[in-house]
Design a protein around this motif. Structure first.
Motif, PDB file in Angstrom:
ATOM      1  N   THR A  57      -7.524  -1.851   2.955  1.00 40.39           N
ATOM      2  CA  THR A  57      -7.742  -3.163   3.571  1.00 40.39           C
ATOM      3  C   THR A  57      -8.978  -3.832   2.978  1.00 40.39           C
ATOM      4  OG1 THR A  57      -6.692  -2.482   5.642  1.00 40.39           O
ATOM      5  CG2 THR A  57      -8.177  -4.369   5.744  1.00 40.39           C
ATOM      6  N   THR A  58     -10.042  -3.057   2.775  1.00 44.66           N
ATOM      7  CA  THR A  58     -11.259  -3.596   2.176  1.00 44.66           C
ATOM      8  C   THR A  58     -11.000  -4.084   0.754  1.00 44.66           C
ATOM      9  OG1 THR A  58     -12.655  -2.139   3.505  1.00 44.66           O
ATOM     10  CG2 THR A  58     -13.638  -3.062   1.516  1.00 44.66           C
ATOM     11  N   SER A  87      -0.458  -6.927   7.101  1.00 50.93           N
ATOM     12  CA  SER A  87       0.269  -5.696   7.418  1.00 50.93           C
ATOM     13  C   SER A  87       1.772  -5.946   7.411  1.00 50.93           C
ATOM     14  CB  SER A  87      -0.147  -5.163   8.794  1.00 50.93           C
ATOM     15  OG  SER A  87      -1.512  -4.804   8.805  1.00 50.93           O
ATOM     16  N   ASP A  99       0.834  -1.200   0.000  1.00 48.01           N
ATOM     17  CA  ASP A  99       0.000   0.000   0.000  1.00 48.01           C
ATOM     18  C   ASP A  99       0.867   1.249   0.000  1.00 48.01           C
ATOM     19  OD1 ASP A  99      -1.693   2.124   0.728  1.00 48.01           O
ATOM     20  OD2 ASP A  99      -1.731   1.491   2.829  1.00 48.01           O
ATOM     21  N   ALA A 138      -6.477   3.744   4.967  1.00 47.24           N
ATOM     22  CA  ALA A 138      -6.123   2.416   5.482  1.00 47.24           C
ATOM     23  C   ALA A 138      -7.317   1.474   5.433  1.00 47.24           C
ATOM     24  CB  ALA A 138      -5.592   2.538   6.908  1.00 47.24           C
ATOM     25  N   ARG A 139      -8.489   1.965   5.826  1.00 47.41           N
ATOM     26  CA  ARG A 139      -9.691   1.120   5.793  1.00 47.41           C
ATOM     27  C   ARG A 139     -10.050   0.748   4.353  1.00 47.41           C
ATOM     28  NH1 ARG A 139     -11.492   4.924   9.613  1.00 47.41           N
ATOM     29  NH2 ARG A 139     -12.753   5.950   8.001  1.00 47.41           N
ATOM     30  N   ALA A 140      -9.955   1.725   3.446  1.00 47.29           N
ATOM     31  CA  ALA A 140     -10.320   1.473   2.058  1.00 47.29           C
ATOM     32  C   ALA A 140      -9.397   0.441   1.428  1.00 47.29           C
ATOM     33  CB  ALA A 140     -10.279   2.776   1.260  1.00 47.29           C
ATOM     34  N   THR A 184      -0.431  -2.002   4.503  1.00 50.19           N
ATOM     35  CA  THR A 184      -1.060  -3.227   4.025  1.00 50.19           C
ATOM     36  C   THR A 184      -0.326  -3.735   2.792  1.00 50.19           C
ATOM     37  OG1 THR A 184      -3.165  -2.332   4.784  1.00 50.19           O
ATOM     38  CG2 THR A 184      -3.263  -4.257   3.359  1.00 50.19           C
ATOM     39  N   SER A 227      -3.611   8.319   7.105  1.00 47.33           N
ATOM     40  CA  SER A 227      -5.043   8.450   6.892  1.00 47.33           C
ATOM     41  C   SER A 227      -5.755   7.157   7.259  1.00 47.33           C
ATOM     42  CB  SER A 227      -5.323   8.798   5.422  1.00 47.33           C
ATOM     43  OG  SER A 227      -6.702   8.678   5.129  1.00 47.33           O
ATOM     44  N   SER A 228      -6.596   7.209   8.267  1.00 45.77           N
ATOM     45  CA  SER A 228      -7.356   6.021   8.655  1.00 45.77           C
ATOM     46  C   SER A 228      -8.363   5.648   7.574  1.00 45.77           C
ATOM     47  CB  SER A 228      -8.074   6.253   9.986  1.00 45.77           C
ATOM     48  OG  SER A 228      -8.952   7.366   9.904  1.00 45.77           O
ATOM     49  N   ARG A 229      -8.902   6.652   6.860  1.00 46.25           N
ATOM     50  CA  ARG A 229      -9.849   6.372   5.782  1.00 46.25           C
ATOM     51  C   ARG A 229      -9.164   5.593   4.673  1.00 46.25           C
ATOM     52  NH1 ARG A 229     -11.643   7.989   0.833  1.00 46.25           N
ATOM     53  NH2 ARG A 229      -9.909   9.424   0.578  1.00 46.25           N
ATOM     54  N   ARG A 256     -19.272   1.391  -3.883  1.00 46.10           N
ATOM     55  CA  ARG A 256     -19.605   2.251  -2.756  1.00 46.10           C
ATOM     56  C   ARG A 256     -21.014   2.763  -2.916  1.00 46.10           C
ATOM     57  NH1 ARG A 256     -14.570   6.296  -1.962  1.00 46.10           N
ATOM     58  NH2 ARG A 256     -16.233   7.691  -2.595  1.00 46.10           N
TER      59      ARG A 256
END
Length: 270
Positions: free
Chosen positions: A53-54, A75, A39, A49-51, A82, A45-47, A154
């Motif tokens: 990972t998804t 990770s 990645d 990171a979540r995106a 990621t 950015s947590s947003r 989305r």
């Protein structure tokens, strides 16, 4: 090379692979050759990171014989980034048996199956489409750089990578309605646009609407690629089908299945 990706021994880094954040490695437990994507989005950015990972989790769950097997995702030991590891394979001896039409139909098959599995589609960015045009075909579990991503849909109708990757990689394959921020457009019409835009790159070496590149900058012409001889019954890829797929009006685009056989839609009854 320090092995900071759990379970893998790194052999080459970006300097050797020629692609940023891409590593050649072997899986330690069984010696399987791997191509690893790390990645490269904003680590703070947590947003993001979540995106990511998804997206990597969705990709790991998508199995298709035309795509490389996903070995692992997780990770890294550096900044918790990621990673996703793909099994690599040697090119098929003799270049396989795919014709130009077969390559494009395979791309359409992948995208349609991904949509039917609940994704926006298979992500093949511009640089990888150009690699495909230059010297490679989709073969069983082999891609030019042995990687792909599945993009979850989305709620706002755009893809899982929207807002993360560079605009020049993402925007060309988004339908006009998504670029305008409109919600709830037909998923199949959006896929038809994506397919038409990708196929245009394969045919022309450039994005739809871009000016032709200078002769010395052109990629290898498709006619010069070592595809097997075309059978007499096989016709050229209809540019009209691609033009219809790029229509700014969703209702004018052909059904994605038309790209499987590269046929024009039947005229609508009056």
């Amino acid at each position: 090379m320090p092995s900071w990706i759990p379970g893998y021994r790194l052999l080459e880094g970006p300097e050797q692979t020629g692609v940023p954040l891409r590593y050649r490695a072997v899986r330690e437990k069984d010696g399987i050759a791997a191509w690893i994507r790390v990645d490269g989005f904003d680590a703070s950015s947590s947003r993001a990171a979540r995106a990511v990972t998804t997206i990597y989790a969705a990709t790991a769950g998508f199995d298709h014989p035309l795509l490389p097997l996903v070995l692992d995702y997780g990770s890294t030991e550096v900044a918790g980034r990621t990673f996703i590891a793909f099994q690599t394979s040697e090119p098929v001896a003799g270049g396989g048996r795919r014709t130009l039409q077969g390559t494009i139909a395979a791309l359409a098959e992948l995208q349609i199956v991904a949509l039917e599995c609940g994704f926006a589609g298979v992500h093949l960015p511009l640089h990888e489409l150009r690699r495909l045009r230059e010297r490679a075909r989709l073969e069983a579990r082999h891609l030019p750089v042995n990687e792909f991503l599945c993009e979850p849909l989305r709620g706002d109708g755009v893809t899982g990578l929207a807002g993360l990757e560079a605009a020049d990689e993402a925007v060309p394959f988004l339908p006009p309605e998504a670029q305008r921020g409109l919600r709830g457009g037909p998923s199949r019409a959006a896929l038809a646009y994506r397919l038409a835009a990708q196929i245009n790159v394969l045919l022309e070496g450039r994005l739809a609407g871009d000016a032709p590149v200078a002769d010395d900058d052109k990629t290898v012409a498709l006619s010069a690629l070592p595809f097997p001889p075309r059978s007499p019954a096989e016709s050229d890829v209809p540019r009209e089908l691609v033009r219809l797929g790029l229509s700014p009006r969703a209702e004018e685009r052909p059904d994605p299945e038309h790209f499987l056989t590269l046929r024009l839609p039947s005229p609508k009854p009056a």
